[in-house]
Design a protein around this motif. Sequence first.
Motif, mmCIF file in Angstrom:
data_model
loop_
_atom_site.group_PDB
_atom_site.id
_atom_site.type_symbol
_atom_site.label_atom_id
_atom_site.label_comp_id
_atom_site.label_asym_id
_atom_site.label_seq_id
_atom_site.Cartn_x
_atom_site.Cartn_y
_atom_site.Cartn_z
ATOM 1 N N ILE A 35 5.617 16.770 -4.337
ATOM 2 C CA ILE A 35 4.786 15.448 -4.489
ATOM 3 C C ILE A 35 5.809 14.405 -4.419
ATOM 4 O O ILE A 35 5.587 13.503 -3.687
ATOM 5 N N THR A 36 7.190 14.882 -5.168
ATOM 6 C CA THR A 36 8.139 13.898 -4.934
ATOM 7 C C THR A 36 8.700 13.611 -3.660
ATOM 8 O O THR A 36 8.688 12.230 -3.432
ATOM 9 N N PHE A 49 1.067 -1.211 -0.088
ATOM 10 C CA PHE A 49 0.063 0.028 0.105
ATOM 11 C C PHE A 49 0.972 1.269 -0.071
ATOM 12 O O PHE A 49 0.754 2.287 -0.784
ATOM 13 N N LEU A 50 1.867 1.282 0.794
ATOM 14 C CA LEU A 50 2.850 2.460 1.103
ATOM 15 C C LEU A 50 3.479 2.581 -0.397
ATOM 16 O O LEU A 50 3.682 3.879 -0.874
ATOM 17 N N LEU A 51 3.984 1.361 -0.926
ATOM 18 C CA LEU A 51 4.651 1.660 -2.249
ATOM 19 C C LEU A 51 3.639 2.005 -3.351
ATOM 20 O O LEU A 51 4.068 2.757 -4.358
ATOM 21 N N ALA A 52 2.472 1.527 -3.280
ATOM 22 C CA ALA A 52 1.589 2.175 -4.461
ATOM 23 C C ALA A 52 1.217 3.585 -3.849
ATOM 24 O O ALA A 52 1.258 4.454 -5.160
ATOM 25 N N PHE A 53 1.198 3.959 -2.804
ATOM 26 C CA PHE A 53 0.948 5.551 -2.536
ATOM 27 C C PHE A 53 2.390 6.474 -3.278
ATOM 28 O O PHE A 53 2.158 7.076 -4.124
ATOM 29 N N GLY A 54 3.467 5.909 -2.976
ATOM 30 C CA GLY A 54 4.671 6.483 -3.361
ATOM 31 C C GLY A 54 4.799 6.375 -4.848
ATOM 32 O O GLY A 54 5.037 7.216 -5.563
ATOM 33 N N GLY A 55 4.529 4.973 -5.474
ATOM 34 C CA GLY A 55 4.664 5.065 -6.921
ATOM 35 C C GLY A 55 3.822 5.845 -7.810
ATOM 36 O O GLY A 55 4.188 6.376 -8.625
ATOM 37 N N ILE A 56 2.655 5.813 -7.127
ATOM 38 C CA ILE A 56 1.702 6.799 -7.975
ATOM 39 C C ILE A 56 1.957 8.360 -7.878
ATOM 40 O O ILE A 56 2.175 8.969 -8.962
#
Length: 240
Positions: free
Chosen positions: A146-147, A97-104
Motif C-alpha cells: 500500500i505504501t 486528486f493524486l495527493l488525496a489518493f496517496g495520502g489516504i
Amino acid sequence: MGAKTATRFTGMALVLGGLVGVVLPFIRPGGLVVDPLERASTLLERVRVLAQNATFTHTSSLLGSLGLFLLIFGLIGVRRALGEGTVKRVLGTLGVFLLAFGGIGLAFGYGMNHIIAHTINHGGDATDPRTLFTIAVTIQAVKAGITIISGYGYLLGFACIAAGLFLHFSSGLHRRLAVLMLVLSAAALVSLLIGDHFHDLAGTFYTLADYATMPLSLWALILGVGMTREHTGLTPGGEG
C-alpha cells in the motif's frame, strides 16, 4: 473578508501539515533518528523496530495521518488560486486528486503501524510469540504494498501541483521553487521505480524517494506562509 479568511485558514492548515511532514522522519521508528533502517530492511526487522518503539510508533502514526489530511486540505486552497478553465488549474486539480489518493493510502499504512505494535506488545499471554510475529509480518507486507503505490500518487501529485504553479507564476521565488520541486518529484519517482525493479539497489533508492518528501513538505509550509500573508499569486483571483 470571507475569502481572505478562508485563504488564511487553509494557509495555516498547509503550514501545520508541512511542518508535520518535516518533523516526522525524526520521530518515526526506522527513520532518521529512532532506530534508523534502510527501506529494504526485512519485514521482520521493521516489525521489531515498530514494536520496540511503540510510543514513537503510535505518536508518529497519529501525527502523520493528521499532517497528511492538513496538507491535502491546504493544497486545495492552492488549487483554487490557479484560476478557472486553465491548464494550470487542471494540473492543480489532478495534483490534489493524486495527493488525496496517496495520502489516504499512507494514512492506512500509519494505521497498520498501530496494529503491528499492538499485536507484538499486547497480543495476549496465551499466544505463541512466533504466531504474533507471523501475524505482524503479514500486516507489514500488506502495508509495504500500500505504501509503495501510495508513494507514486503522492509524488505525482506534488509534481502536478509544482507544474501548475510554474505556469501560474511568471517570475520570482515561487516560480523558482516550483521548478525545483518539479525536478525533485520527478527524481523521487525515478528512484522509487528503480527501487521497485532492482532489488539490490532498493535500499538506496527507496531511501532517496522517502526522504524527498521532507523538502516537499517544507515547500508546502512555504506556500502556506504565503497564503496566510495573502500573497497575490496564492489567493483566488490573484495573478502570479
